[in-house]
Design a protein around this motif. Sequence first.
Motif, mmCIF file in Angstrom:
data_model
loop_
_atom_site.group_PDB
_atom_site.id
_atom_site.type_symbol
_atom_site.label_atom_id
_atom_site.label_comp_id
_atom_site.label_asym_id
_atom_site.label_seq_id
_atom_site.Cartn_x
_atom_site.Cartn_y
_atom_site.Cartn_z
ATOM 1 N N ASP A 34 1.056 -1.612 0.104
ATOM 2 C CA ASP A 34 0.043 -0.081 0.337
ATOM 3 C C ASP A 34 0.937 0.437 -0.013
ATOM 4 O O ASP A 34 0.405 2.381 0.249
ATOM 5 C CB ASP A 34 -0.611 -0.485 0.765
ATOM 6 C CG ASP A 34 -0.182 0.500 2.307
ATOM 7 O OD1 ASP A 34 1.089 -0.090 3.238
ATOM 8 O OD2 ASP A 34 -1.120 0.402 3.505
ATOM 9 N N HIS A 53 -3.037 5.267 -2.384
ATOM 10 C CA HIS A 53 -4.445 5.642 -2.827
ATOM 11 C C HIS A 53 -3.808 7.115 -3.138
ATOM 12 O O HIS A 53 -5.192 7.891 -3.213
ATOM 13 C CB HIS A 53 -5.320 5.538 -1.050
ATOM 14 C CG HIS A 53 -4.614 7.106 0.189
ATOM 15 N ND1 HIS A 53 -4.626 8.129 0.092
ATOM 16 C CD2 HIS A 53 -3.626 6.600 1.020
ATOM 17 C CE1 HIS A 53 -4.220 8.358 1.372
ATOM 18 N NE2 HIS A 53 -4.108 7.234 1.685
ATOM 19 N N ARG A 104 -7.761 -3.845 -6.181
ATOM 20 C CA ARG A 104 -8.044 -4.505 -4.596
ATOM 21 C C ARG A 104 -9.380 -3.076 -4.016
ATOM 22 O O ARG A 104 -10.328 -3.354 -3.429
ATOM 23 C CB ARG A 104 -7.078 -4.496 -3.671
ATOM 24 C CG ARG A 104 -6.561 -6.083 -3.418
ATOM 25 C CD ARG A 104 -5.844 -6.355 -2.091
ATOM 26 N NE ARG A 104 -4.772 -5.061 -1.413
ATOM 27 C CZ ARG A 104 -3.723 -4.683 -2.130
ATOM 28 N NH1 ARG A 104 -3.083 -5.192 -2.739
ATOM 29 N NH2 ARG A 104 -3.597 -3.258 -1.712
ATOM 30 N N ARG A 105 -9.024 -1.730 -4.187
ATOM 31 C CA ARG A 105 -10.002 -0.698 -3.552
ATOM 32 C C ARG A 105 -10.708 -0.746 -4.702
ATOM 33 O O ARG A 105 -12.253 -0.725 -4.364
ATOM 34 C CB ARG A 105 -9.047 0.211 -4.012
ATOM 35 C CG ARG A 105 -9.184 1.280 -3.352
ATOM 36 C CD ARG A 105 -8.495 2.418 -2.646
ATOM 37 N NE ARG A 105 -9.418 3.682 -3.627
ATOM 38 C CZ ARG A 105 -8.280 4.690 -3.694
ATOM 39 N NH1 ARG A 105 -7.592 5.131 -3.378
ATOM 40 N NH2 ARG A 105 -9.145 5.694 -4.049
ATOM 41 N N LEU A 107 -12.606 -3.591 -6.070
ATOM 42 C CA LEU A 107 -13.422 -4.827 -5.593
ATOM 43 C C LEU A 107 -13.896 -4.026 -4.530
ATOM 44 O O LEU A 107 -15.043 -5.005 -4.494
ATOM 45 C CB LEU A 107 -12.164 -5.698 -5.757
ATOM 46 C CG LEU A 107 -12.207 -7.024 -7.010
ATOM 47 C CD1 LEU A 107 -11.107 -7.663 -6.579
ATOM 48 C CD2 LEU A 107 -13.631 -7.537 -7.864
ATOM 49 N N GLN A 108 -13.302 -4.043 -3.510
ATOM 50 C CA GLN A 108 -13.544 -3.182 -2.396
ATOM 51 C C GLN A 108 -15.734 -2.456 -2.658
ATOM 52 O O GLN A 108 -16.077 -2.542 -2.207
ATOM 53 C CB GLN A 108 -13.100 -2.759 -1.403
ATOM 54 C CG GLN A 108 -11.977 -2.869 -1.103
ATOM 55 C CD GLN A 108 -10.681 -2.914 0.169
ATOM 56 O OE1 GLN A 108 -10.862 -1.068 -0.280
ATOM 57 N NE2 GLN A 108 -10.023 -3.565 0.680
ATOM 58 N N GLY A 109 -15.182 -1.319 -3.974
ATOM 59 C CA GLY A 109 -15.996 -0.599 -3.487
ATOM 60 C C GLY A 109 -16.896 -1.095 -4.350
ATOM 61 O O GLY A 109 -18.032 -1.009 -3.853
ATOM 62 N N ARG A 111 -18.239 -4.331 -4.007
ATOM 63 C CA ARG A 111 -18.658 -5.209 -3.020
ATOM 64 C C ARG A 111 -19.820 -4.794 -2.628
ATOM 65 O O ARG A 111 -20.336 -5.376 -2.203
ATOM 66 C CB ARG A 111 -17.644 -6.313 -2.455
ATOM 67 C CG ARG A 111 -17.176 -7.417 -2.973
ATOM 68 C CD ARG A 111 -16.412 -7.934 -2.381
ATOM 69 N NE ARG A 111 -15.117 -9.189 -3.434
ATOM 70 C CZ ARG A 111 -13.811 -9.486 -3.448
ATOM 71 N NH1 ARG A 111 -13.115 -8.714 -2.274
ATOM 72 N NH2 ARG A 111 -13.401 -10.639 -4.095
ATOM 73 N N SER A 112 -19.199 -3.831 -1.989
ATOM 74 C CA SER A 112 -19.980 -2.522 -1.229
ATOM 75 C C SER A 112 -21.188 -2.079 -1.456
ATOM 76 O O SER A 112 -22.096 -1.967 -1.081
ATOM 77 C CB SER A 112 -19.138 -1.237 -0.575
ATOM 78 O OG SER A 112 -18.781 -0.781 -1.278
ATOM 79 N N GLU A 115 -23.582 -5.057 -1.171
ATOM 80 C CA GLU A 115 -24.371 -5.367 -0.334
ATOM 81 C C GLU A 115 -24.979 -4.038 0.208
ATOM 82 O O GLU A 115 -26.076 -4.941 1.070
ATOM 83 C CB GLU A 115 -23.108 -5.837 0.280
ATOM 84 C CG GLU A 115 -22.372 -7.115 0.392
ATOM 85 C CD GLU A 115 -21.021 -6.742 1.390
ATOM 86 O OE1 GLU A 115 -20.512 -5.720 2.587
ATOM 87 O OE2 GLU A 115 -20.271 -7.824 0.972
#
Length: 143
Positions: A34, A53, A104-105, A107-109, A111-112, A115
Motif C-alpha cells: 500500500d 491511495h 483491490r480498492r 473490488l472493495q467498492g 462489493r460494498s 451489499e
Amino acid sequence: MKSPDEVLREGELEKRSDSLFQLWKKKRGVLTSDRLSLFPASPRARPKELRFHSLLKVDCVERTGKYVYFTIVTTDRKEIDFRCAGESCWNAAIALALIDFQNRRALQGFRSRQERPAPAAPAAPAEAAEPSDPSPQPQPRTP
C-alpha cells in the motif's frame, strides 16, 4: 492477500530533488502493498511515504545505458522523478504493486455497492392505485 506491512521489495533508488539544481539523491526504498517509503541517507530523518491511495500511475519510463528513469504521478498531478539501476526493475515493481492496490480498492467498492440494499420504490398515489378486491355490494333490504 498480502499484509500491508509485508515488504515486497527493498533497495536503493534515486529521487530527483525539487530544489533549483534538481540533484539526484540516493534513497533506500521499501515497497509494500500500500505504499513506497523512501528513507534518506541521514538516519535521523523521517522517511517520505508515498501511499498508493494518493498515486495515479508510474509513467515516462526511459532506459539509458546505466539507469531506468521513471515518474510517479500523484492524484493532484504532481510528478516525482526517480531513477534506478537498469537491472533493479524498481519501476516495474512499483507499477505492479500500484495496479494490485487499485484493483483491490475497486473490488472493495464494487462489493460494498452490491451489499447495500436497493432503495425502496416510491409508493403510488392513492387515486392511481386499483383496489385488490372489489368494493362491497349493497345488501338488499328484507321486509
